[in-house]
Design an enzyme around this catalytic site. Structure first.
Site, PDB file in Angstrom:
ATOM      1  N   GLU A 217       0.981  -1.141   0.054  1.00 12.87           N
ATOM      2  CA  GLU A 217      -0.141   0.064   0.000  1.00 12.87           C
ATOM      3  C   GLU A 217       0.803   1.294  -0.157  1.00 12.87           C
ATOM      4  OE1 GLU A 217      -4.163   0.002   1.535  1.00 12.87           O
ATOM      5  OE2 GLU A 217      -3.248   0.865   3.352  1.00 12.87           O
TER       6      GLU A 217
ATOM      7  N   LYS B 299       0.304   4.955   1.594  1.00 13.52           N
ATOM      8  CA  LYS B 299      -0.578   5.431   2.546  1.00 13.52           C
ATOM      9  C   LYS B 299       0.156   6.535   3.383  1.00 13.52           C
ATOM     10  CE  LYS B 299      -2.152   3.202   5.785  1.00 13.52           C
ATOM     11  NZ  LYS B 299      -3.323   2.098   6.692  1.00 13.52           N
TER      12      LYS B 299
ATOM     13  N   LYS C 253      -7.948   2.415  -3.185  1.00 12.59           N
ATOM     14  CA  LYS C 253      -8.363   2.322  -1.921  1.00 12.59           C
ATOM     15  C   LYS C 253      -9.400   3.631  -1.444  1.00 12.59           C
ATOM     16  CE  LYS C 253      -7.610  -0.060   2.324  1.00 12.59           C
ATOM     17  NZ  LYS C 253      -6.414  -0.434   3.278  1.00 12.59           N
TER      18      LYS C 253
ATOM     19  N   GLU D 250     -15.014  -5.874   1.237  1.00 13.35           N
ATOM     20  CA  GLU D 250     -14.048  -5.784   2.613  1.00 13.35           C
ATOM     21  C   GLU D 250     -15.116  -5.788   3.878  1.00 13.35           C
ATOM     22  OE1 GLU D 250     -10.883  -2.846   3.879  1.00 13.35           O
ATOM     23  OE2 GLU D 250     -12.607  -2.142   5.420  1.00 13.35           O
TER      24      GLU D 250
ATOM     25  N   ASN E 230     -11.117  -7.371   7.041  1.00 16.21           N
ATOM     26  CA  ASN E 230     -10.280  -6.256   7.735  1.00 16.21           C
ATOM     27  C   ASN E 230     -10.103  -6.829   9.220  1.00 16.21           C
ATOM     28  OD1 ASN E 230      -8.905  -4.210   8.600  1.00 16.21           O
ATOM     29  ND2 ASN E 230     -10.309  -2.800   7.292  1.00 16.21           N
TER      30      ASN E 230
ATOM     31  N   GLU F  58      -6.553  -8.298   5.649  1.00 13.83           N
ATOM     32  CA  GLU F  58      -6.145  -6.819   5.732  1.00 13.83           C
ATOM     33  C   GLU F  58      -5.747  -6.424   6.858  1.00 13.83           C
ATOM     34  OE1 GLU F  58      -9.203  -4.486   3.837  1.00 13.83           O
ATOM     35  OE2 GLU F  58      -9.767  -6.103   2.341  1.00 13.83           O
ATOM     36  N   SER F  59      -5.099  -5.406   7.182  1.00 11.60           N
ATOM     37  CA  SER F  59      -4.562  -4.841   8.508  1.00 11.60           C
ATOM     38  C   SER F  59      -3.773  -5.601   9.587  1.00 11.60           C
ATOM     39  CB  SER F  59      -5.896  -4.298   9.198  1.00 11.60           C
ATOM     40  OG  SER F  59      -6.200  -3.295   8.291  1.00 11.60           O
TER      41      SER F  59
END
Length: 261
Positions: free
Chosen positions: A54, A56, A116, A165, A186, A216-217
């Site tokens: 990613e 970010k 995103k 998601e 997530n 994710e995360s």
């Protein structure tokens, strides 16, 4: 009102403003709108690591992550590292991103790119296509089943992949439909920001095999990925772990090399 509600409320105002400035016909006439999009789902199915890296700059939970990096350098570094795809945050107010970041990433790397964003309107999907995205993210927590259906079918009609998601079983059950390519779990609760890998493990068996499973995360180690792979996960979205360094591409390469080893 929690942070997610605030983001969505602001996003509705932002999208209304953008629609009044740039008509859909103008988006459809861009050179990028006509291109064929590589599939992230296909790339993940045929990858031995499944890393989606990613870009970010900041987030509501971590404030500033890295404001000084050049998007082009990050994209080229990720591609050289051998990632399966790249995620680009385009929300400005809360994450410091923009649609310009999407174009810069697109022109710098030849890998599937995910926009995103907090998508609530079909207009944002046209924007994604016009600015070089290959994949869109839909967040079940902010959409009804009918909205997910409409938005995902719009994306598929434009040749885009769809990553949906979810955060819990309720969101997952309302979301499963043929117009999705990937189902992402997530691990971060968007209301409390608590992160638990167990969320991915718990929901894994409820995701039909025709969808690519993405976690994710909170994925910051090789061990976390090896822990989740037996549950059928083929994609792993990693943002802060790479972006908090001075050279995300190099760190992504080191991470992938270790994962392969």
């Amino acid at each position: 009102m929690n942070i997610l509600d605030k983001i969505v409320a602001d996003k509705r105002k932002e999208v209304d403003l953008r629609k009044s400035i740039i008509p859909t016909a103008q988006l459809e006439q861009t050179s990028l709108f006509a291109r064929n999009c590589p599939s992230l789902a296909f790339a993940l199915r045929h990858s031995d690591t499944g890393i989606i890296a990613e870009h970010k700059r900041r987030s509501p939970s971590k404030s500033v992550i890295n404001q000084g990096l050049n998007v082009q350098d990050v994209a080229m570094g990720y591609e050289k590292a051998g990632v399966s795809g790249m995620s680009v945050l385009t929300d400005g107010k809360y994450f410091g991103g923009s649609l310009d970041d999407l174009i810069l990433a697109r022109t710098s790397a030849n890998i599937p790119i995910l926009r995103k964003e907090f998508i609530i309107d079909e207009y944002q999907i046209l924007e994604a296509k016009a600015h070089g995205a290959d994949v869109i993210l839909l967040i079940a927590a902010i959409l009804t089943r009918d909205e997910i259906k409409t938005l995902s079918e719009t994306a598929k009609s434009l040749g885009l992949d769809v990553l949906l998601e979810v955060h819990n079983e309720e969101e997952l059950q309302k979301s499963i439909m043929p117009s999705l390519d990937m189902l992402g779990v997530n691990n971060r609760n968007l209301k409390t920001f608590e992160v638990r890998l167990d969320t991915s493990k718990t929901l894994a068996e409820q995701i039909p095999n025709e969808f690519v499973k993405v976690s994710e995360s909170g994925i910051s180690s090789i061990d976390a990925i090896k822990e989740l792979q037996p549950y059928g996960y083929e994609g792993f979205l990693i943002g802060e772990n790479f972006m908090k360094t001075d050279d995300p591409g190099k760190h992504a390469k080191d991470f992938i090399d270790q994962l392969k080893a």
